[in-house]
Write an enzyme that holds these catalytic residues in place. Sequence first.
Site, mmCIF file in Angstrom:
data_model
loop_
_atom_site.group_PDB
_atom_site.id
_atom_site.type_symbol
_atom_site.label_atom_id
_atom_site.label_comp_id
_atom_site.label_asym_id
_atom_site.label_seq_id
_atom_site.Cartn_x
_atom_site.Cartn_y
_atom_site.Cartn_z
ATOM 1 N N SER A 1 0.812 -1.221 0.000
ATOM 2 C CA SER A 1 0.000 0.000 0.000
ATOM 3 C C SER A 1 0.846 1.272 0.000
ATOM 4 C CB SER A 1 -0.906 0.018 1.226
ATOM 5 O OG SER A 1 -0.137 -0.160 2.400
ATOM 6 N N ASP B 1 -4.586 7.061 8.092
ATOM 7 C CA ASP B 1 -5.714 6.206 8.469
ATOM 8 C C ASP B 1 -5.345 5.139 9.489
ATOM 9 O OD1 ASP B 1 -4.082 4.661 6.947
ATOM 10 O OD2 ASP B 1 -5.576 4.100 5.445
ATOM 11 N N HIS C 1 -1.378 4.132 7.070
ATOM 12 C CA HIS C 1 -0.633 4.811 6.005
ATOM 13 C C HIS C 1 -0.337 6.271 6.340
ATOM 14 C CE1 HIS C 1 -3.190 1.594 4.245
ATOM 15 N NE2 HIS C 1 -1.993 1.212 3.851
#
Length: 394
Positions: A47, A358, A361
């Site tokens: 990610s 979040d 991240h």
Amino acid sequence: MELRLRRNLPAEAFMLFLVVLLRNSVVGAITSKHPCDFPAIFNFGDSNSDTGGLSAAFGQAGPPHGESFFHGPAGRYCDGRLIIDFIAESFELPYLSAYLDALGSNFTQGANFATAGSTIRPQNTTLHQSGFSPFSLNVQWYQFNDFHRRVQNFRTKKVDEVFKRLMPKSEDFSRALYTFDIGQNDLTAGLFQNLSLRQVRESVPDIVGQFKTVIKDIYNQGGRAFWIHNTGPFGCLPYVLDRQPVTTGQVDKYGCVGPFNELARYFNLRLKQTVDQLREHLPKAAITYVDIYSVKYALITQSINHLRFKHALRACCGHGGKYNYNVHIGCGGKIKINGTEILVGKACADPTAAINWDGVHYTQAANKWVFDQIVNGSFSDPPSPLGLTCRRQH
Ligand SMILES: *[C@@H]1O[C@H](CO)[C@@H](O)[C@H](O)[C@H]1NC(C)=O
Ligand SMILES: *[C@@H]1O[C@H](CO)[C@@H](O)[C@H](O)[C@H]1NC(C)=O
Ligand SMILES: *[C@@H]1O[C@H](CO)[C@@H](O)[C@H](O)[C@H]1NC(C)=O
Ligand SMILES: *[C@@H]1O[C@H](CO)[C@@H](O)[C@H](O)[C@H]1NC(C)=O
Ligand SMILES: *[C@@H]1O[C@H](CO)[C@@H](O)[C@H](O)[C@H]1NC(C)=O
């Protein structure tokens, strides 16, 4: 086509052509920000550099992801751009399309094989069971392999022009920059399965071994310039910190879980040794190892001195608890309160002052800060700027 053009030109015109060409390339050299003129970037990872892969396969990362820059969801687990986006911008290349994204993608100047939740080693669980992506690095490598093979076929066969305008040139594969940011999830996957720190540590040689295999294979297919991020201090991230009682009593003076960061540093040590071995084995490769760990750790632990950033360990977009993070209700999730569905994790008032987006991240502002630190090579081995990473230094 260029050759035919030259052959048909009379000598004088050809000289003029040369002069113009030379003048343009001199001007180009002066004005171009980067001596390495990469025609494409191929990225592999999780990610930290997913620009739409997981979203294409498993559904969009919904609002408020993307709101600070793209003004809506853009396949990124972030309010805006990722480090890979700033890298692409710095070479004046377009943002990378996710390989898995069937619509609107243009791979002329690169492709992104990263997906959120990816590990280096394939996991023996599903995304649904554990949250880890089925697109582990070996799968990303199969995809790249197939992509490369089919681009070569498209170029030699008679295919519709439109395909050619969506694909890189065959020769771009050896001139491209290959970027990697993966490994964090291999470590957390072990910990979340309740393996001991020692057990996860013992798996690290196998993890970096599988990473090494992929770099060698890309080299054997012509890849030459590699830009490899090490893994960040995941012991400072809310989604790890929130996992009580695992973390009780192991928190350092900055609020991070020391033993987890120590594990990340051990992984990085082995990764760096692997990169050194690769340099020996791959004589034509220019491999840059980038110490992302130190940059992110400095950002988090010194944020108190960086007036721009506040609440290093608190998610900007989340719900509840000490870290504004709840594993069951993530950023963009919905909950029902008295029968009314509401969107939780509306972003904090000022994402540009937040480090963590979040719980898992980093924010766009933090990504930009990290990019600004690494672009001049001060956290790289060898210590050359991003724009010089096509040249072998060792
Ligand atoms: C998955 O299972 C195989 C076969 O038992 C094993 O070799 C491998 O190490 C496992 N992978 C992980 C990440 O645990
Ligand atoms: C894809 O992007 C390239 C530039 O990166 C552009 O030249 C090409 O026309 C685009 N392809 C299509 C089909 O729009
Ligand atoms: C790990 O341990 C915790 C606490 O004992 C437990 O709730 C959880 O189900 C365990 N996870 C796995 C994957 O075994
Ligand atoms: C839900 O409804 C109850 C009863 O009407 C009320 O007391 C409570 O404050 C409401 N909760 C919220 C979060 O609105
Ligand atoms: C690299 O850039 C950072 C951030 O702008 C700066 O603090 C550092 O001094 C620079 N290092 C070198 C060697 O230029």
